[in-house]
Design an enzyme around this catalytic site. Structure first.
Site, PDB file in Angstrom:
ATOM      1  N   ASP A 165       0.832  -1.201   0.000  1.00 60.83           N
ATOM      2  CA  ASP A 165       0.000   0.000   0.000  1.00 60.83           C
ATOM      3  C   ASP A 165       0.868   1.254   0.000  1.00 60.83           C
ATOM      4  O   ASP A 165       2.067   1.215   0.334  1.00 60.83           O
ATOM      5  CB  ASP A 165      -0.911  -0.016   1.239  1.00 60.83           C
ATOM      6  CG  ASP A 165      -2.260   0.643   0.977  1.00 60.83           C
ATOM      7  OD1 ASP A 165      -2.370   1.429   0.026  1.00 60.83           O
ATOM      8  OD2 ASP A 165      -3.207   0.367   1.741  1.00 60.83           O
TER       9      ASP A 165
ATOM     10  N   ASP B 113     -10.651   1.745  -2.999  1.00 56.39           N
ATOM     11  CA  ASP B 113     -11.092   1.384  -1.647  1.00 56.39           C
ATOM     12  C   ASP B 113     -12.615   1.319  -1.552  1.00 56.39           C
ATOM     13  O   ASP B 113     -13.159   0.864  -0.551  1.00 56.39           O
ATOM     14  CB  ASP B 113     -10.568   2.400  -0.623  1.00 56.39           C
ATOM     15  CG  ASP B 113      -9.108   2.174  -0.280  1.00 56.39           C
ATOM     16  OD1 ASP B 113      -8.575   1.101  -0.610  1.00 56.39           O
ATOM     17  OD2 ASP B 113      -8.488   3.069   0.332  1.00 56.39           O
TER      18      ASP B 113
END
Length: 734
Positions: free
Chosen positions: A472, A542
């Site tokens: 990430d 997301d």
């Protein structure tokens, strides 16, 4: 006799000189496409053509261009225009020489062509400045079967002193048509890759990012350009471009006074002047280019085929079905929370469990996003038996195991930040601005590169059963600056950060070629081919809400293949949007990419357990078609009719799977109808509806056999008129 010999020799040498000065044709070609250039030694290289392959090219030698008024020059497009001479448009190259001269005039030197393998050919067109010892190589790699051409540029400074490289593009593409329609993408967190199409007018349209990291969250360095009308799926000329670069970028589309469109694409020159030392080279990222005379759908298939083979790690291997812990547990979990999730995942038929954020940090425990990032020790309070126990437990239940890291970032409240403040990106004595409570590590620094590699290496070493890493990156660059780079090279940061990141990726892949790595950056903040080639998949957003994912994945899959598009079933109401949608709709959407789950399995109602288990089983059956097949778009979600549909067809055309979704209420009288694509008209196909929740499903012909010809010409109707109705049809050759 001597006089005769001298005369013959003089004629021969004169002929050689004339021949050497003749204009020559340079062709860069794939199976179906050609780029054509003409060149004369010590003269300009002219960009003549890019489109479908031609039977002959000699006519380009005599092609004339319109003259520029009041000059002896013409408007012929150069291969790689530099600022200088009569070139007043947006240049591909801008240099300042040490003596203060601002202009550059590139002329042709030579061409070298090399066959790399049975599918790839490299062509390098070498240029040099007419007066200064500055050399520019324009490099093309043509991928024959995929009809992709990658272009990049290398500049070499042979002057005695530094030169300033103020702009160096990867490619310049000139196009001449009656009108130009640009498709590009915009968005923000949880709303990535929203598609827009516009007709270009005179002036310059610019798509750019100055964020440095997470650079594709709000824009993307990919585009479609349709000539003489909006882009259609199956007809019309369309060009495609996508910059393989993980940092700042700039794409400019300049419609000039001649009616010609010049497309300049590459690294963003903003605050990025590069001081090139004597004998030093600078290389640009690749611009990945393709063309179709039959609409944008073929553009997508070209990119997907190329990406699976050349811009995706292990692109020919089927991806597993994943349960990710994030939305099911967030930071609040202990060992039992996770083992229970693993147990449930095994019951559903899931193939891998991934432990997301929150597993690390002791002095500064990672119980939220405000502490612990950078301290990659297992949190002993949450996980007293460590990561190895969890990984072994998952494997004992028949699942593979993966884990989350964010190695480029650090919390101020961490041991790493306090020990090495010189490794933080900062702008002199100005405040270091946090984002998501974290700072950015300076990857232009080789010591930080070592740290990031060692972080990956040490986390993977926590268990031999770790087979997947979710990587990430949850912020971009603010107040840019480097303690490592000297004061006169601070503008090199943007370039050196990305090169440092790629260096780490290279080291990781050299040691761990088979481990699966997901490319994530607050969702879709790094969806581009530069980083993707080191990864196995990406997290498109997301936002896991199925309705939003239809639009996000529609835009994403124009360039990037379904096999790499992680698409997860989440809970309802959705955590990002609070939208309530049926479990069937959520599965039907997620199954059009790399299927996964992003929830607490025990939250699925008991009366829907059976449906979830069956849907996962169905996905395993259609997975090779979705992940390795050809994409055909039938109805766009942007068409405003409230339906959308697409299908994947296996390469041998023996199987296909169709997805169709209702996005709103359609009333009692309208109905969904579509004609299929990509099938073999001579084959017969049995159609089986999958994921039927109750009743007879949506397709009247479930279980019946139809010819490919009928399905593509007459089509089918589906009973999907209510909000979030959906249908998945499997076609199998009889």
């Amino acid at each position: 006799m001597k006089t005769l010999i001298l005369s013959v020799l003089l004629v021969f040498l004169t002929a050689i000189n004339v021949f050497s000065q003749e204009k020559k044709i340079i062709e860069v070609g794939t199976k179906d496409l050609s780029m054509i250039f003409t060149a004369t030694p010590n003269g300009k290289v002219i960009f003549q053509y890019w489109g479908n392959k031609l039977n002959g090219t000699s006519s380009f030698l005599d092609k004339k261009s319109k003259g520029q008024p009041d000059t002896n020059d013409d408007f012929a497009s150069q291969l790689y225009p530099a600022y200088g001479g009569r070139y007043y448009l947006n240049p591909a190259l801008k240099l300042t020489h040490d003596d203060g001269v601002l202009t550059t005039e590139l002329v042709y030197v030579t061409t070298e062509t090399k066959v790399l393998d049975d599918n790839r050919t490299e062509t390098v067109i070498s240029l040099k400045d007419k007066l200064y010892p500055v050399f520019v190589d324009v490099r093309f790699v043509a991928y024959k079967k995929e009809n992709i051409i990658c272009q990049s540029v290398i500049i070499l400074n042979k002057e005695n002193k530094d030169i300033k490289v103020e702009n160096i593009a990867s490619s310049y593409i000139p196009v001449h048509a009656g009108s130009y329609y640009l498709t590009h993408f915009n968005g923000t967190w949880a709303h990535e890759m929203q598609m827009e199409e516009e007709e270009l007018t005179h002036g310059i349209k610019v798509i750019e990012s100055k964020k440095g990291v997470r650079a594709t969250q709000a824009e993307n360095p990919s585009f479609l350009l349709s000539l003489n009308g909006p882009a259609n799926e199956d007809s019309g000329e369309v060009y495609g471009g996508s910059l393989a670069w993980s940092g700042n970028y700039k794409l400019s589309f300049e419609l000039d006074e001649t009616g010609k469109l010049g497309i300049v694409a590459g690294m963003n020159p903003f605050a990025s002047t590069f001081c090139l030392n004597p004998n030093q080279k600078l290389e640009t990222p690749e611009m990945v280019l393709t063309y179709s005379a039959n609409g944008k759908e073929q553009i997508s298939r070209n990119y997907h085929d190329w990406s699976r083979k050349y811009a995706l790690n292990q692109g020919d291997r089927l991806r597993p079905i994943i349960l990710n812990s994030w939305e099911g547990a967030y930071f609040s979990f202990d060992e039992k929370t996770l083992t229970d999730m693993i147990d449930n995942a095994a019951k559903f038929g899931v193939e891998m469990f991934v432990l997301d954020d929150g597993w690390f940090g002791n002095k500064y425990p990672r119980n939220g996003d405000n502490a612990g990032l950078g301290d990659w020790q297992t949190n002993k309070k949450k996980l007293p038996r460590g990561i190895s126990y969890l990984a072994d437990y998952a494997v004992s239940k028949g699942l593979k195991f993966g884990i989350w890291i964010e190695p480029e970032m650090v919390n101020p409240d961490s041991e790493l930040a306090k020990k090495h403040p010189e490794w933080i990106v900062k702008s002199g004595k100005r405040d270091i601005l946090p984002m998501r409570n974290q700072w950015l590590l300076d990857l232009s620094n080789p010591k930080v590169q070592d740290l990031v590699f060692n972080t990956f290496d040490e986390v993977v070493s926590l268990s031999p059963n770790i087979s997947y890493i979710k990587w990430d990156a949850n912020r971009h660059v603010d107040n840019v600056g480097s303690d490592y780079l000297p004061a006169d090279e601070q503008t090199h940061f943007w370039y050196e950060y990305v090169k440092g990141l790629y260096s780490v990726y290279e080291r990781i892949r050299a040691k761990y070629p088979d481990i699966q790595i997901q490319l994530c950056s607050s969702g879709g903040g790094r969806v581009e081919f530069g980083a993707l080639k080191y990864h196995d998949e990406f997290w498109a957003s997301d936002n896991t809400n199925a309705l939003d994912r239809i639009f996000i994945q529609y835009g994403t899959n124009i360039f990037f293949p379904a096999i790499a598009t992680a698409s997860h079933v989440s809970t309802s109401p959705n955590h990002q949007t609070q939208m309530i949608t049926p479990l069937k709709f959520r599965f039907d959407v997620a199954m059009s990419g790399r299927l996964g789950m992003e929830l607490q399995p025990k939250d699925i109602p008991s009366d829907e357990y059976g449906f979830a288990i069956n849907a996962i089983k169905n996905y395993k059956d259609i997975r090779p078609i979705v992940q390795l097949g050809d994409l055909y778009r039938l109805i766009s979600p942007y068409d405003k009719n409230g339906w959308t549909s697409h299908m994947y067809v296996s390469k041998d055309k023996k199987q296909s799977v169709l997805f169709a979704y209702s996005l709103r209420y359609h009333g009692r009288t309208t109905y969904f109808e579509t004609k299929m694509k990509g099938l073999d008209p001579e084959k017969n196909y049995k159609i089986t509806e999958l994921n039927i929740k109750s009743g007879n499903g949506s397709f009247y012909g479930n279980g019946q056999v139809f010819s490919g010809d009928y399905l593509m010409k007459a089509g089918i109707t589906l009973d999907i008129g209510n909000p979030f109705d959906s249908s998945v049809l499997l076609l199998t050759e009889e």
